[in-house]
Design an enzyme around this catalytic site. Structure first.
Site, short mmCIF file in Angstrom:
data_model
loop_
_atom_site.label_atom_id
_atom_site.label_comp_id
_atom_site.label_asym_id
_atom_site.label_seq_id
_atom_site.Cartn_x
_atom_site.Cartn_y
_atom_site.Cartn_z
N SER A 120 0.83 -1.20 0.00
CA SER A 120 0.00 0.00 0.00
C SER A 120 0.87 1.26 0.00
CB SER A 120 -0.96 -0.04 1.20
OG SER A 120 -2.03 0.87 1.05
N GLU A 222 -2.83 15.75 7.83
CA GLU A 222 -2.50 16.94 7.04
C GLU A 222 -2.01 16.58 5.64
OE1 GLU A 222 0.53 20.80 7.24
OE2 GLU A 222 0.49 19.35 8.87
N HIS A 283 -7.45 -6.00 0.41
CA HIS A 283 -6.27 -5.15 0.39
C HIS A 283 -5.14 -5.66 1.29
CE1 HIS A 283 -3.90 -1.60 -0.21
NE2 HIS A 283 -4.05 -1.18 1.02
#
Length: 303
Positions: A120, A222, A283
């Site tokens: 990932s 962020e 996944h």
């Protein structure tokens, strides 16, 4: 058989909480080395460096790293990405930074060539490392991550991050209580018990009586939408770079991170790429189907 934790400097044993102290510099990644089953001529075989995905750590790969070491007779180095595990916290969280961190670690360990494996987010980091520093990489293993499109499922992480950020650890008395509290809170947003259990391994006690996230959650939040979830946008800025050495993409048949229609675009970047799907896995395929994953990855490494 156990792995030996090797710290490259005295800083490796410390938590660096400041998000500004390490700005614009590679961080000294925490890592664990597994070499119990390595043959005497281990120096002749490039080691395998493994990077986890978002919210993971090298500990997630402990069992697989031991098994890979045994199956390949190579040294396995499992690393914590910046802002994860025991690696330092920093305000910078781009894939360029993560690739730089890997290059820096290889330099410090005097590793001239390696096999890179990443899942990932870690898959994107090792892809960029191979494209940027191809001379350092002998082979590449990418676990359920595409360089040409962003999975719609990845965008769901924004909701998960918001839920994680909302948790109040005040008044809790023990780590087990803190993790139970976190599991109950997240259950309203995350219905998968497996995913919740994965996330709450990041709840830690530091100092005693105080609980917090091990990952640098504010920085991940962020940078998520602008960097972490935008790996394919980096590719056009690479100036046509390709990685021509053997590359294996291992995908989950139930995952939407790599689709078969992505193959032509991926092969423009990685012309020697092969694709293998574990059909009954999603996944987190290496955790869901570890035996199948181990055989596929070790056969490729040994080939």
């Amino acid at each position: 058989m156990t792995g030996n934790i090797i710290l490259p400097s005295r800083l490796m044993g410390r938590r660096l909480i400041s998000t500004t102290a390490l700005r614009n510099t590679p961080v000294k990644l925490a890592y664990t080395t597994y070499d119990q089953e390595t043959s005497q001529d281990k120096s002749a075989k490039p080691p395998v460096v493994v990077m986890h995905g978002l919210f993971g750590s090298r500990n997630n790969w402990n069992s697989l790293s031991k098994a890979l070491n045994q199956q390949t007779s190579r040294r396995i180095i499992a690393i914590d990405a910046r802002n994860h595990g025991e690696s330092p916290h920093t305000s910078e969280m781009t894939y360029q930074d993560m690739a730089w961190d890997i290059q820096h670690l290889l330099e410090k360990l005097n590793i001239k060539e390696t096999i890179l494996m990443g899942h990932s987010m870690g898959g994107a980091a090792v892809m960029l490392t191979a494209l940027t520093y191809p001379y350092l990489v002998d082979k590449l293993v990418v676990v359920d991550m595409s360089p040409v499109k962003t999975s719609p499922s990845l965008q769901e992480m924004s909701v998960i991050m918001a839920a994680m950020s909302s948790i109040d650890f005040k008044g809790l008395q023990s780590l087990s209580q803190a993790r139970q509290h976190t599991d109950k809170f997240l259950s309203t947003t995350i219905h998968s018990p497996t995913l919740r259990q994965f996330l709450i391994t990041n709840v830690m006690e530091d100092p005693p009586g105080n609980f917090r996230w091990r990952v640098n959650l504010p920085v991940l939040v962020e940078n998520f939408s602008t960097h972490i979830a935008q790996f394919p946008t980096i590719v056009p800025r690479l100036g046509g770079k390709t990685f021509t050495k053997p590359t294996l993409f291992i995908a989950g048949g139930k995952s939407d991170y790599i689709k078969r229609e992505d193959h032509p675009g991926i092969k423009k970047l990685f012309p020697n790429a092969e694709f293998v799907y574990i059909e009954d896995a999603a996944h987190w395929l290496h955790a869901e189907k570890p035996a199948e994953f181990l055989k596929i990855s070790s056969d490729f490494i040994n080939s």
